[in-house]
Design an enzyme around this catalytic site. Sequence first.
Site, mmCIF file in Angstrom:
data_model
loop_
_atom_site.group_PDB
_atom_site.id
_atom_site.type_symbol
_atom_site.label_atom_id
_atom_site.label_comp_id
_atom_site.label_asym_id
_atom_site.label_seq_id
_atom_site.Cartn_x
_atom_site.Cartn_y
_atom_site.Cartn_z
ATOM 1 C CE1 TYR A 1 -2.915 -2.775 0.822
ATOM 2 C CE2 TYR A 1 -3.668 -2.324 2.772
ATOM 3 C CZ TYR A 1 -3.788 -2.871 1.647
ATOM 4 O OH TYR A 1 -4.436 -4.224 2.094
ATOM 5 C CG HIS B 1 -0.630 -8.224 0.455
ATOM 6 N ND1 HIS B 1 -0.068 -6.940 0.676
ATOM 7 C CD2 HIS B 1 -1.626 -8.287 0.445
ATOM 8 C CE1 HIS B 1 -1.120 -6.015 -0.189
ATOM 9 N NE2 HIS B 1 -2.489 -6.898 -0.029
#
Length: 268
Positions: A35, A93
Amino acid sequence: MGIGTWYPDQRQRCVDSVLTALDEGYRYVDTAQQYGTEEYVGEAIRQSDVPREEVFVATKVRPSNLSYDRVLESTKESLDALGVETIDLLYVHYPLKAYDVEETMAAFTELHERGLIDNVGLSNYSIPMLDEAMGVLDAPLFAHQVEMHPLLQQQHLLEHAQRHDYWLVAYRPLVGGEVLEIPTLVDIADKYDATPTQVSLAWLLSKDRVAAIPKATGEHVAENWAARQLELAAEDIAEIDAISEEKRTVTRESSLMIHDEPMPWEEV
């Protein structure tokens, strides 16, 4: 319920969102290396009046960092970016690119044993991949994060989480904003003088071992938090359970654009 922080290149928006959430009562903040917001989350935590020990911080190791050495190195980078001594929950992730189940899980186990992370999480796994990872992971699995909402109910993954006693964490719980257009949720919201957003979150939170991490700013932060007080009747939960329409907002195509690889939980 936590606050999601996918605000790439939007430092102040991310900081303000986290600060608002902490002021509102949230104590769980979700970020990721991918992110680019770990630094912003750390900044918000330091600015907040809420003590660090009361904030549960989760981040995720990007696919290109999933070799043994890079898990260790990149987690140190995440600790520095967040400005914390320990990460409360560290996820894989996506099990793509540098991912190797033995090597990656060994690195997560080492981080756990060294006290640099308190809990281990996985994200975007199929059930066979979950079983494989759990079979070689020495630390207990704390959470599995997937897209989950009334149009993608993930019943098999939910049953697996309940059976093995870990949290199923729902990202994109508002269907990327489309929750406002789901007729069943609109009708149920009218009954409770609530919003379809709140109904979707309340439905998720009614499930045993489910957490939700909607992204929000401004007044929507408080709106989402209020969903914790919305207790849906059994017949309303059953009506949402019965929705037959299915939709993913994170697709094979978006996975290919980001990772040059399809997500592992889709047939290709």
